[in-house]
Design a protein around this motif. Structure first.
Motif, short mmCIF file in Angstrom:
data_model
loop_
_atom_site.label_atom_id
_atom_site.label_comp_id
_atom_site.label_asym_id
_atom_site.label_seq_id
_atom_site.Cartn_x
_atom_site.Cartn_y
_atom_site.Cartn_z
N VAL A 31 -10.80 -4.43 1.93
CA VAL A 31 -11.46 -3.73 3.03
C VAL A 31 -11.96 -2.34 2.63
O VAL A 31 -13.03 -1.92 3.02
CB VAL A 31 -10.49 -3.63 4.23
CG1 VAL A 31 -11.05 -2.71 5.32
CG2 VAL A 31 -10.25 -5.02 4.82
N ARG A 32 -11.16 -1.61 1.84
CA ARG A 32 -11.55 -0.25 1.47
C ARG A 32 -12.04 -0.15 0.03
O ARG A 32 -11.49 -0.81 -0.85
CB ARG A 32 -10.36 0.71 1.64
CG ARG A 32 -10.17 1.17 3.08
CD ARG A 32 -8.76 1.67 3.28
NE ARG A 32 -7.85 0.53 3.27
CZ ARG A 32 -7.28 0.04 4.36
NH1 ARG A 32 -7.46 0.62 5.49
NH2 ARG A 32 -6.51 -1.02 4.30
N ASP A 33 -13.05 0.69 -0.17
CA ASP A 33 -13.43 1.08 -1.52
C ASP A 33 -12.67 2.37 -1.82
O ASP A 33 -12.74 3.32 -1.04
CB ASP A 33 -14.94 1.34 -1.62
CG ASP A 33 -15.73 0.03 -1.67
OD1 ASP A 33 -15.11 -1.04 -1.57
OD2 ASP A 33 -16.97 0.10 -1.80
N TYR A 212 3.50 -1.60 7.12
CA TYR A 212 3.34 -0.26 6.54
C TYR A 212 3.39 -0.33 5.03
O TYR A 212 4.08 -1.18 4.46
CB TYR A 212 4.45 0.67 7.02
CG TYR A 212 4.58 0.76 8.51
CD1 TYR A 212 3.64 1.44 9.28
CD2 TYR A 212 5.67 0.17 9.18
CE1 TYR A 212 3.76 1.52 10.66
CE2 TYR A 212 5.79 0.25 10.56
CZ TYR A 212 4.84 0.92 11.29
OH TYR A 212 4.95 1.00 12.66
N GLU A 213 2.68 0.61 4.39
CA GLU A 213 2.79 0.78 2.94
C GLU A 213 3.22 2.21 2.67
O GLU A 213 2.82 3.13 3.38
CB GLU A 213 1.44 0.49 2.25
CG GLU A 213 1.01 -0.95 2.36
CD GLU A 213 -0.28 -1.26 1.59
OE1 GLU A 213 -0.50 -0.69 0.51
OE2 GLU A 213 -1.05 -2.08 2.09
N PHE A 214 4.02 2.38 1.65
CA PHE A 214 4.53 3.70 1.29
C PHE A 214 4.22 4.00 -0.17
O PHE A 214 4.06 3.08 -0.98
CB PHE A 214 6.04 3.77 1.51
CG PHE A 214 6.44 3.55 2.94
CD1 PHE A 214 6.53 4.61 3.82
CD2 PHE A 214 6.69 2.25 3.41
CE1 PHE A 214 6.89 4.40 5.16
CE2 PHE A 214 7.05 2.04 4.74
CZ PHE A 214 7.15 3.11 5.61
N ILE A 225 1.26 5.63 3.29
CA ILE A 225 -0.09 5.60 2.73
C ILE A 225 -0.93 4.53 3.44
O ILE A 225 -0.48 3.94 4.42
CB ILE A 225 -0.07 5.33 1.19
CG1 ILE A 225 0.51 3.94 0.88
CG2 ILE A 225 0.71 6.42 0.46
CD1 ILE A 225 0.34 3.50 -0.57
N ASP A 226 -2.12 4.32 2.95
CA ASP A 226 -3.00 3.24 3.41
C ASP A 226 -3.47 3.47 4.84
O ASP A 226 -4.29 4.35 5.08
CB ASP A 226 -2.28 1.91 3.24
CG ASP A 226 -3.25 0.75 3.05
OD1 ASP A 226 -4.16 0.90 2.21
OD2 ASP A 226 -3.11 -0.27 3.73
N GLU A 227 -2.96 2.72 5.79
CA GLU A 227 -3.42 2.81 7.17
C GLU A 227 -2.22 2.60 8.09
O GLU A 227 -1.16 2.19 7.64
CB GLU A 227 -4.48 1.74 7.45
CG GLU A 227 -3.96 0.32 7.29
CD GLU A 227 -5.00 -0.75 7.56
OE1 GLU A 227 -5.99 -0.48 8.24
OE2 GLU A 227 -4.79 -1.88 7.10
#
Ligand SMILES: Nc1ncnc2c1ncn2[C@@H]1O[C@H](COP(=O)(O)OP(=O)(O)O)[C@@H](O)[C@H]1O
Ligand SMILES: [Mg+2]
Length: 319
Positions: A31-33, A212-214, A225-227
């Motif tokens: 999804v993200r660049d 969640y991401e950490f 982190i991330d979103e």
């Protein structure tokens, strides 16, 4: 709510991919660049929609909705745990601290639901009663609320692979995570989820589940982190219809990306083979739902940035 013809008009301007070599080393996620340069990471939310681990198509304003929604939630939760955010130079660009991601995704589930092989309901229906170390009682019904939210951590798959949901013990066996690190992010995840539930409830929304991401900052701090709490990483249902629908066994009223997933599944696509061509009206309706999700969940009006996204980002980033 933005008029449909304005969404329609944005279709040719969707941000499919970027090519900004001066921003740093590039990593193209689903999804993200991402561009990394020194201690900074530019997370540019494209308008790509991924489902069943495949990139399906682009959706007008999706990148802006995602960035703005995550921004709202990072703000609302920064007292619980620090996050990677440095600044937002553009409505769909977040500049974050470049971290070393921890090797798991922490999934928190408040309700037993889902149809894919990693979901709690799918497994429960097949007879699983110990789901990622959580002992589940007999007699649960689809979409039932758990007595307490459960954690179902998953290992991060390499590009193209599917993630695997496992228990705390498995995580500690299979990854480099220490028990202290695991317990720290487990605790933070439950607090983040509870905060999300509380704020969403004021808006008449149920935050059903989320991930969640950490990451570790260069100074060794664990941050989010991330979103956070976006329609890509979370499920949302309408609270006012929950009880009635649950009692009658009807599906819940959703405001998440399930809409396009279900449209695909109805046509027999669940990740393998050729991706069906998505008609414009389905893309517009998907966009409308993303925007609706933003407005409902945050209680704020979505200020759509119409026109060429690439040019706008270049201008805002001075590149
Ligand atoms: N602050 C950060 N530091 C390092 N990596 C990050 C940070 N924030 C997000 N990431 C990573 O950047 C990527 C974001 O892009 P995404 O489209 O979600 O990619 P993916 O397909 O890998 O999930 C993810 O792989 C995520 O783990
Ligand atoms: Mg991701």
């Amino acid at each position: 709510m933005i008029p449909t013809d304005q969404i329609q008009a944005q279709l040719p301007f969707c941000l499919e991919e970027t090519d900004f070599p001066t921003l740093g080393e590039k990593y193209i996620g689903k999804v993200r660049d991402n561009y990394t340069s020194g201690d900074k990471r530019y997370l540019i939310s494209s308008d790509r929609l991924s489902a069943f681990d495949r990139v399906i198509c682009t959706i007008p304003f999706k990148g802006q909705v995602l960035t703005q929604m995550a921004k709202f939630w990072f703000e609302q939760t920064k007292d619980i745990i620090g996050n990677h955010v440095i600044s937002y130079p553009d409505p769909q660009v977040c500049v974050g601290v470049q971290c070393t991601p921890l090797p798991i995704e922490m999934v928190v589930r408040g309700y037993i639901t889902g149809v894919t092989s990693t979901s709690a309901w799918f497994n429960y229906e097949k007879g699983v009663r110990n789901f990622c170390g959580n002992v589940l009682p007999e007699g649960l019904k689809k979409n039932q609320k758990f007595d307490k939210p459960i954690l179902t951590p998953s290992t991060k798959a390499e590009h193209g692979d599917h993630d695997e949901s496992v228990s705390r013990e498995e995580i500690l066996k299979r990854t480099s995570l220490t028990p202290e690190q695991y317990d720290f992010i487990a605790d933070a995840s439950l607090k983040l989820y509870n905060r999300g539930v509380e704020i969403a409830a004021k808006q008449g929304i149920i935050l059903v589940d989320t991930k969640y991401e950490f990451g570790l900052t260069p100074t060794g701090e664990i941050v989010l982190i991330d979103e956070i709490h976006t329609p890509d990483s979370s499920r949302f249902w309408f609270a006012d219809e929950y009880e009635k629908r649950f009692a009658s066994g009807e599906e819940q009223k959703k405001i998440d990306k399930e809409y396009l997933r279900e449209w695909l599944a109805e046509r027999g696509f669940t990740g393998d083979g050729e991706i069906p061509v998505i008609p414009d009206e389905i893309k517009v309706e998907t966009a409308r739902r993303y925007i609706e999700a933003y407005e409902l969940v945050t209680g704020q009006k979505f200020e759509a940035e119409v026109g060429d996204v690439t040019e706008r980002i270049k201008k805002n980033l001075g590149i």
